[in-house]
Motif scaffolding. Sequence first.
Motif, PDB file in Angstrom:
ATOM      1  N   LEU A 236      34.635  46.656  29.931  1.00 21.72           N
ATOM      2  CA  LEU A 236      34.033  46.965  31.230  1.00 21.72           C
ATOM      3  C   LEU A 236      33.418  45.683  31.780  1.00 21.72           C
ATOM      4  CD1 LEU A 236      33.260  49.156  33.311  1.00 21.72           C
ATOM      5  CD2 LEU A 236      31.122  49.467  32.040  1.00 21.72           C
ATOM      6  N   TYR A 237      33.839  45.295  32.978  1.00 19.55           N
ATOM      7  CA  TYR A 237      33.427  44.014  33.573  1.00 19.55           C
ATOM      8  C   TYR A 237      32.737  44.281  34.902  1.00 19.55           C
ATOM      9  CZ  TYR A 237      33.981  39.331  35.664  1.00 19.55           C
ATOM     10  OH  TYR A 237      33.764  38.111  36.254  1.00 19.55           O
ATOM     11  N   TRP A 238      31.620  43.555  35.184  1.00 23.77           N
ATOM     12  CA  TRP A 238      30.864  43.837  36.405  1.00 23.77           C
ATOM     13  C   TRP A 238      30.443  42.575  37.170  1.00 23.77           C
ATOM     14  CZ3 TRP A 238      28.578  45.980  31.730  1.00 23.77           C
ATOM     15  CH2 TRP A 238      27.683  45.127  31.096  1.00 23.77           C
ATOM     16  N   ALA A 239      31.117  41.461  36.957  1.00 20.91           N
ATOM     17  CA  ALA A 239      30.725  40.220  37.630  1.00 20.91           C
ATOM     18  C   ALA A 239      31.768  39.819  38.680  1.00 20.91           C
ATOM     19  CB  ALA A 239      30.511  39.116  36.600  1.00 20.91           C
ATOM     20  N   ARG A 243      36.246  35.337  38.175  1.00 23.97           N
ATOM     21  CA  ARG A 243      35.999  34.974  36.782  1.00 23.97           C
ATOM     22  C   ARG A 243      36.774  35.865  35.801  1.00 23.97           C
ATOM     23  NH1 ARG A 243      35.308  31.711  32.626  1.00 23.97           N
ATOM     24  NH2 ARG A 243      33.713  32.357  31.145  1.00 23.97           N
ATOM     25  N   TRP A 244      37.203  37.032  36.235  1.00 28.59           N
ATOM     26  CA  TRP A 244      37.818  38.045  35.380  1.00 28.59           C
ATOM     27  C   TRP A 244      39.095  37.556  34.687  1.00 28.59           C
ATOM     28  CZ3 TRP A 244      37.219  41.588  32.172  1.00 28.59           C
ATOM     29  CH2 TRP A 244      37.950  42.761  32.055  1.00 28.59           C
ATOM     30  N   PRO A 245      40.086  36.998  35.393  1.00 26.55           N
ATOM     31  CA  PRO A 245      41.300  36.524  34.708  1.00 26.55           C
ATOM     32  C   PRO A 245      41.014  35.433  33.680  1.00 26.55           C
ATOM     33  CG  PRO A 245      41.654  36.665  37.083  1.00 26.55           C
ATOM     34  CD  PRO A 245      40.192  36.820  36.861  1.00 26.55           C
ATOM     35  N   VAL A 246      40.037  34.578  33.973  1.00 23.07           N
ATOM     36  CA  VAL A 246      39.690  33.504  33.031  1.00 23.07           C
ATOM     37  C   VAL A 246      39.120  34.094  31.744  1.00 23.07           C
ATOM     38  CG1 VAL A 246      38.281  31.447  32.688  1.00 23.07           C
ATOM     39  CG2 VAL A 246      39.259  31.935  34.946  1.00 23.07           C
ATOM     40  N   ILE A 251      39.572  35.771  26.010  1.00 18.56           N
ATOM     41  CA  ILE A 251      39.555  36.849  25.017  1.00 18.56           C
ATOM     42  C   ILE A 251      40.895  36.931  24.293  1.00 18.56           C
ATOM     43  CG2 ILE A 251      39.512  39.366  24.783  1.00 18.56           C
ATOM     44  CD1 ILE A 251      37.363  39.370  27.011  1.00 18.56           C
ATOM     45  N   HIS A 252      41.983  36.846  25.048  1.00 16.78           N
ATOM     46  CA  HIS A 252      43.320  36.905  24.447  1.00 16.78           C
ATOM     47  C   HIS A 252      43.509  35.767  23.445  1.00 16.78           C
ATOM     48  CE1 HIS A 252      47.770  36.297  24.385  1.00 16.78           C
ATOM     49  NE2 HIS A 252      47.749  37.612  24.332  1.00 16.78           N
ATOM     50  N   HIS A 264      48.314  42.918  23.841  1.00 14.47           N
ATOM     51  CA  HIS A 264      48.624  43.231  25.233  1.00 14.47           C
ATOM     52  C   HIS A 264      47.430  43.943  25.859  1.00 14.47           C
ATOM     53  CE1 HIS A 264      52.969  42.217  25.499  1.00 14.47           C
ATOM     54  NE2 HIS A 264      52.872  42.299  24.178  1.00 14.47           N
ATOM     55  N   ILE A 265      47.163  43.622  27.134  1.00 16.23           N
ATOM     56  CA  ILE A 265      45.982  44.151  27.817  1.00 16.23           C
ATOM     57  C   ILE A 265      46.392  44.732  29.160  1.00 16.23           C
ATOM     58  CG2 ILE A 265      43.684  43.620  28.718  1.00 16.23           C
ATOM     59  CD1 ILE A 265      43.583  41.215  26.847  1.00 16.23           C
ATOM     60  N   GLY A 266      45.998  45.980  29.406  1.00 16.68           N
ATOM     61  CA  GLY A 266      46.191  46.599  30.711  1.00 16.68           C
ATOM     62  C   GLY A 266      44.946  46.398  31.557  1.00 16.68           C
ATOM     63  N   VAL A 267      45.132  46.098  32.842  1.00 13.49           N
ATOM     64  CA  VAL A 267      44.002  45.776  33.719  1.00 13.49           C
ATOM     65  C   VAL A 267      44.046  46.651  34.962  1.00 13.49           C
ATOM     66  CG1 VAL A 267      42.828  43.951  35.009  1.00 13.49           C
ATOM     67  CG2 VAL A 267      44.036  43.399  32.892  1.00 13.49           C
TER      68      VAL A 267
END
Length: 550
Positions: A236-239, A243-246, A251-252, A264-267
Motif C-alpha cells: 500500500l503506497y500513499w506518496a 516515486r512509485w515506479p522507482v 523492491i524488485h 512478478h508484481i501487479g500494479v
Amino acid sequence: MKVLIVDDERHVRHAIRMLVHWEAYGVTEVIEAESGDQAIEVITAFSPPVVLTDMRMPGRDGVALMEWIQANSPATRVVVVSGYDDFELVRQAIRRGGMDYILKPVDPVEINEALSKATQAWRTAEQDRNRQTMQAMEVNRMRPHYADKLLTELISGTALSITPLREELRLPTAIQICNAAVMSTTQLDADILDKYKTRRALLGFSLINICNEFLGTSQTGIAFRHLERTDEIILLYWAEPARWPVLLQEIHTGIRTALRCYMHIGVGSFGTFPMGAATAYQEARQALWKRDMLQATDWIHESSPARQTVRLPQLSEMEEELRLSALSCNASRVSTAVGDWVAAVAVLPSVTAEQLAGWNQELDWMLARWLNDRPGDAEGEELTDESNSIPALPVDNRGVLSLPLWTKQIENRLLAAGQALTPSHSPNNPTIRDIARYLDAHYDKDISLQDIASRFYLSREYISRKFKQEYGVNLSDYLCQIRMSKAKLLLLNDKLRLHHIAGMVGYQDEKYFGKVFKKLEGVTPGEFRRRHSANPQPLSHITHDLPTHH
C-alpha cells in the motif's frame, strides 16, 4: 519453595526452625542469615519466596532490608518477627509490604499461621504473574496479525472506519492519495518454494520485510499479508506517484538480491485515500493474474485491454481418460494421459496465470468428485474451503509457465489420487500427526482443507477420514478446540477487545467466534471473561485437553 530466616540471634533462628511445620506449606529448604547485608546476598543468589526477618539488627536492620526487598525483589513476601512492641516499627513494616508482625517469644500458632498466609499469597501472585506472562507472549505474537487484519479490511473495502488503522500503524494524517501492488508466492518458481517448503510463513515474512525496508525508510507505504488470500503480499503506497515506479524497481531488485527469485508484481492506479485503496488492490490483483505466463519480458504488470479470446481446452473433456489412468496406479499410463492434456495447452497463443490456476482448480474438483463417489464412503469433508488460497503454479525461475514441471505436478496428483482411492489401513499415520502439529502452530490463520491437502500432497477426503481415525475427532473440531483454548487465555486480559481476540485465534467474524465459543463453553466470551476476572483460576483449569500426538 525456599524460606529465609534473618535474625542476628542464633537461638531465635533455631527456635523458628523447630516451631514451623515446613512440609505442610511446601517448604523444601530453609536458609539462614544473621544480618540484613547477608540476607541481601542470599536473596540475590537464591530468590526465596518468603523472608522471616527481625527488625533490630547490627548494620542494615529490618527496615532497611524491607526497603531493599520492596525495590529489588517485590514478589518476595515478608513476615516480621521482632522483640519490640513498637507502633512505629509496626507502621514501618506495613508501609514496606510486611504481611504480619509477630512478637518474640514466638508463638507456634502465630508463626505457622503467618507462614501459611505468606506462602499462599506468593503462590497466588506467582500464578497471576505466569498468566500475565503467557498473555503478553500471546499478544505480542498476535499483534502483527491485528495490523494485517485492519489492512486487509481496508483493501477489501470492508473497513468501517480508518481510525483504528491510523492508531495502530500511526499513519501520517496528511495522506490524500494511494495505490496498491500485489505479489503472490504461488507465482514463484519451484526452487524457492522447495527451499521454504516447511517454512512458508518465513518466506512471506521475508518478502514483507524486504518491501518494508524500502517503504518504511521513506515512510511512503507499508507491505502486509492478505489474511484471506494467504499467498498474497500487498504493498500500500500513499506518496508521490512519480516515486512509485522507482520504489517498485528497488523492491524488485531487493527481492532478487536477497532471495534469488524473480517476483512478478501487479500494479493498480492511484485514487483517493482511503476509498481508493480497494479499487487499486482489485486492479493490481487482476493485472497480476491476467499476465501472460508464456512471456518474460516484463515483471511489472498493469491492467490492460482483454486479449482476443480463443477456445480453451477443457479438462473435463479428458476426465475419463485421466480417471482410468489414476486408478491403474501405473506411472506410464498416467504420463500418457497427462501428456495429451498438456499438448492441447501448449499450442495456445497465450496462457494467463488465472487460466492456469483455473485448470488446477478444475483438477481439484475432479479428484474430489472421484473420491466422494467411491462406494461405501459415507463421511464427507468436515472443513470447508472458505479461503481463496491458490496452489503454487508451475513456473520457472523467471515466472514463465514450465510445461515439464506442470506435467510432473499433474502426474503426481493423479498417482496420489489413485493411492487415496485404494488407501492402506496402517495405524499411527505419521503424515496425519504432522498435520496435527501444523494445526497446533497455525491455528490463528484461515486454514482450509485445500491448504492442508496442497501442503501435504494428499486428497482432502483422505485427510478428513484418516484424521478422525487417528485422533477420534474431526479435523475441524480439533482445530476449534485449539482456538478456544487460546481464546480463553486471551480473554483473561481485559485490555483486549473481543473482536481483536477473534482475529488472533483465526476468526474474522466476531459474531461467529462468539457463537462457536458459546456452543463449546456454554457461555459467551464476555461472560467467561467476567467470571474469570472476578475469580481467577490457574491456567490448567481454563484450557482444554487436546488429543495428543507424539
